[in-house]
Design an enzyme around this catalytic site. Structure first.
Site, PDB file in Angstrom:
ATOM      1  N   ASP A  55       4.498   2.532  -3.717  1.00 30.49           N
ATOM      2  CA  ASP A  55       3.544   2.651  -4.819  1.00 30.49           C
ATOM      3  C   ASP A  55       3.429   1.283  -5.530  1.00 30.49           C
ATOM      4  OD1 ASP A  55       2.108   3.223  -7.075  1.00 30.49           O
ATOM      5  OD2 ASP A  55       3.243   5.036  -7.585  1.00 30.49           O
ATOM      6  N   GLY A  56       2.206   0.771  -5.597  1.00 33.21           N
ATOM      7  CA  GLY A  56       1.980  -0.531  -6.219  1.00 33.21           C
ATOM      8  C   GLY A  56       2.318  -0.550  -7.700  1.00 33.21           C
ATOM      9  N   ASP A  85       0.857  -1.187   0.000  1.00 32.24           N
ATOM     10  CA  ASP A  85       0.000   0.000   0.000  1.00 32.24           C
ATOM     11  C   ASP A  85       0.888   1.230   0.000  1.00 32.24           C
ATOM     12  OD1 ASP A  85      -3.240   0.541   0.962  1.00 32.24           O
ATOM     13  OD2 ASP A  85      -1.824   2.220   0.963  1.00 32.24           O
ATOM     14  N   ASP A  94      -6.711  -4.072  -4.405  1.00 28.07           N
ATOM     15  CA  ASP A  94      -7.724  -3.604  -3.446  1.00 28.07           C
ATOM     16  C   ASP A  94      -7.468  -2.121  -3.244  1.00 28.07           C
ATOM     17  OD1 ASP A  94      -9.328  -3.048  -1.307  1.00 28.07           O
ATOM     18  OD2 ASP A  94      -8.444  -4.515   0.047  1.00 28.07           O
ATOM     19  N   SER A  95      -7.857  -1.350  -4.255  1.00 26.12           N
ATOM     20  CA  SER A  95      -7.431   0.057  -4.278  1.00 26.12           C
ATOM     21  C   SER A  95      -8.599   1.003  -4.087  1.00 26.12           C
ATOM     22  CB  SER A  95      -6.783   0.356  -5.633  1.00 26.12           C
ATOM     23  OG  SER A  95      -7.781   0.425  -6.627  1.00 26.12           O
ATOM     24  N   THR A  96      -8.260   2.265  -3.939  1.00 28.81           N
ATOM     25  CA  THR A  96      -9.253   3.336  -3.982  1.00 28.81           C
ATOM     26  C   THR A  96      -9.761   3.462  -5.421  1.00 28.81           C
ATOM     27  OG1 THR A  96      -7.262   4.711  -4.048  1.00 28.81           O
ATOM     28  CG2 THR A  96      -8.476   4.705  -2.017  1.00 28.81           C
TER      29      THR A  96
HETATM   30  N1  SAM Z   1     -12.222  -1.280  -0.355  1.00 33.39           N
HETATM   31  C1  SAM Z   1     -11.857   0.027  -0.659  1.00 33.39           C
HETATM   32  C2  SAM Z   1     -12.624   0.643  -1.795  1.00 33.39           C
HETATM   33  O1  SAM Z   1     -12.961  -0.045  -2.778  1.00 33.39           O
HETATM   34  O2  SAM Z   1     -12.899   1.840  -1.728  1.00 33.39           O
HETATM   35  C3  SAM Z   1     -10.422   0.131  -0.780  1.00 33.39           C
HETATM   36  C4  SAM Z   1      -9.805   0.082   0.561  1.00 33.39           C
HETATM   37  S1  SAM Z   1      -8.106   0.202   0.681  1.00 33.39           S
HETATM   38  C5  SAM Z   1      -8.054   1.180   2.138  1.00 33.39           C
HETATM   39  C6  SAM Z   1      -7.563   1.237  -0.636  1.00 33.39           C
HETATM   40  C7  SAM Z   1      -6.076   1.512  -0.527  1.00 33.39           C
HETATM   41  O3  SAM Z   1      -5.521   1.732  -1.823  1.00 33.39           O
HETATM   42  C8  SAM Z   1      -5.713   2.743   0.307  1.00 33.39           C
HETATM   43  O4  SAM Z   1      -5.134   2.325   1.507  1.00 33.39           O
HETATM   44  C9  SAM Z   1      -4.711   3.505  -0.592  1.00 33.39           C
HETATM   45  O5  SAM Z   1      -3.602   4.022   0.132  1.00 33.39           O
HETATM   46  C10 SAM Z   1      -4.300   2.419  -1.565  1.00 33.39           C
HETATM   47  N2  SAM Z   1      -3.710   2.897  -2.831  1.00 33.39           N
HETATM   48  C11 SAM Z   1      -4.175   3.847  -3.662  1.00 33.39           C
HETATM   49  N3  SAM Z   1      -3.327   4.010  -4.697  1.00 33.39           N
HETATM   50  C12 SAM Z   1      -2.302   3.121  -4.514  1.00 33.39           C
HETATM   51  C13 SAM Z   1      -1.118   2.808  -5.246  1.00 33.39           C
HETATM   52  N4  SAM Z   1      -0.792   3.442  -6.386  1.00 33.39           N
HETATM   53  N5  SAM Z   1      -0.304   1.834  -4.762  1.00 33.39           N
HETATM   54  C14 SAM Z   1      -0.597   1.168  -3.607  1.00 33.39           C
HETATM   55  N6  SAM Z   1      -1.714   1.444  -2.877  1.00 33.39           N
HETATM   56  C15 SAM Z   1      -2.550   2.399  -3.327  1.00 33.39           C
END
Ligand code: SAM
Length: 289
Positions: A145-146, A114, A164-166
């Site tokens: 960064d993923g 994450d 499982d991202s935003t």
């Molecule tokens: N279930 C949720 C939804 O669909 O809204 C997602 C929950 S999870 C908390 C989403 C995560 O994606 C966040 O913690 C965020 O920091 C992460 N995220 C966003 N962009 C990212 C990236 N480029 N690389 C890794 N993580 C990322």
């Protein structure tokens, strides 16, 4: 009368302007607010839904209904894959997907990458039940960064990648592109699976169409969307899209899935739900095929 009741209460509301709708939960107080280098994280204590995590104004999860999303993001791909040993989670900082992945005894390594450590620290405090497997020796938590992680990842080193991202804005925008899916394809072993949360079939058909197009364009042999309820997300109807390297999505370790409610303590996932989740409505099939 309804207005009087509303006037006495305090509400958190997420307005989905582009959909002409809004979703509210009755709250007691905001218990956490933090601006990280990547996003604004807030946690609210609600009256009946436990804690609520919000990132940049968008609802991420609540204590009450996150099991739906986390079980469907983890168990559907893990029971579809014939031998899931190495699993990579991109995003998922609340650690709920990781906990479900680690219920599978054949998983040897689960990396969670994450971009934002703040999400995991907030989850440890307000959602400790989701973080209970973080110290499992098979878990590897990285805060990077993923997109970069996958670009630099070792070829044919993982069996399942769960994104499982935003939503596809801000740091997550690049997680919905053909270039990212191609890097994932490189990291997957033959027969490997990529799964990504893919928004609402009712509200976000354009995003779904583009995802299917981009996954096929990246070279996956088969791409399929499945659905599940998620009350705290816009429309309450959510989806994930799964793509496979080198072969169609035709496997299902059904005997093991049948035992999941008892063995893993799943609240939503069953073998019947796994099968039924892939039945998509007529409008979806017309648009995507
Ligand atoms: N279930 C949720 C939804 O669909 O809204 C997602 C929950 S999870 C908390 C989403 C995560 O994606 C966040 O913690 C965020 O920091 C992460 N995220 C966003 N962009 C990212 C990236 N480029 N690389 C890794 N993580 C990322």
């Amino acid at each position: 009368m309804t207005e009087t009741r509303f006037a006495d209460a305090q509400w958190f509301t997420e307005v989905a302007t582009e959909c002409g709708s809004a979703f509210s939960l009755e709250i007691r107080a905001k218990v956490h607010e933090q601006q990280t280098p990547f996003q604004k994280i807030e946690v609210w204590e609600t009256k009946r839904w436990g804690y609520l995590m919000v990132i940049d104004g968008f609802v991420m999860l609540s204590s009450r209904d996150n099991f739906l999303y986390h079980e469907m993001m983890a168990h559907v791909p893990l029971f579809t894959h014939l031998d899931p040993r190495h699993v990579l989670i991109i995003g998922g900082g609340d650690c709920g997907t990781l906990r479900e992945v680690l219920r599978h005894p054949q998983v040897e390594t689960a990396w969670q990458v994450d971009i934002d450590e703040g999400v995991t620290r907030a989850s440890e405090k307000f959602f400790p039940e989701l973080c209970e497997s973080n110290n499992d020796p098979r878990a590897r938590l990285h805060f990077e960064d993923g997109i970069k992680w996958v670009k630099e990842g070792e070829a044919e080193s993982v069996d399942v990648i769960i994104v499982d991202s935003t939503d596809p804005i801000g740091p997550a925008e690049g997680l919905f592109t053909e270039a990212f899916y191609r890097d994932c394809l490189k990291m997957l072993r033959p027969g490997g699976l990529l799964v990504q949360q893919s928004e609402s079939p009712l509200l976000h058909m354009q995003i779904l169409k583009e995802m299917h197009h981009a996954m096929r364009g990246a070279g996956y042999a088969d791409v399929r969307t499945y659905q599940f309820p998620q009350p705290v997300y816009p429309s309450g109807w959510w989806s994930a899209t799964m793509a496979r390297k080198g072969r169609v999505i035709d496997s299902f370790r059904e005997a093991e899935a049948l035992a999941a409610p008892e063995k893993f303590g799943t609240k939503y996932y069953t073998a019947d739900i796994h099968r039924a989740a892939f039945a998509m409505p007529a409008f979806f099939r017309r648009e995507i095929g």
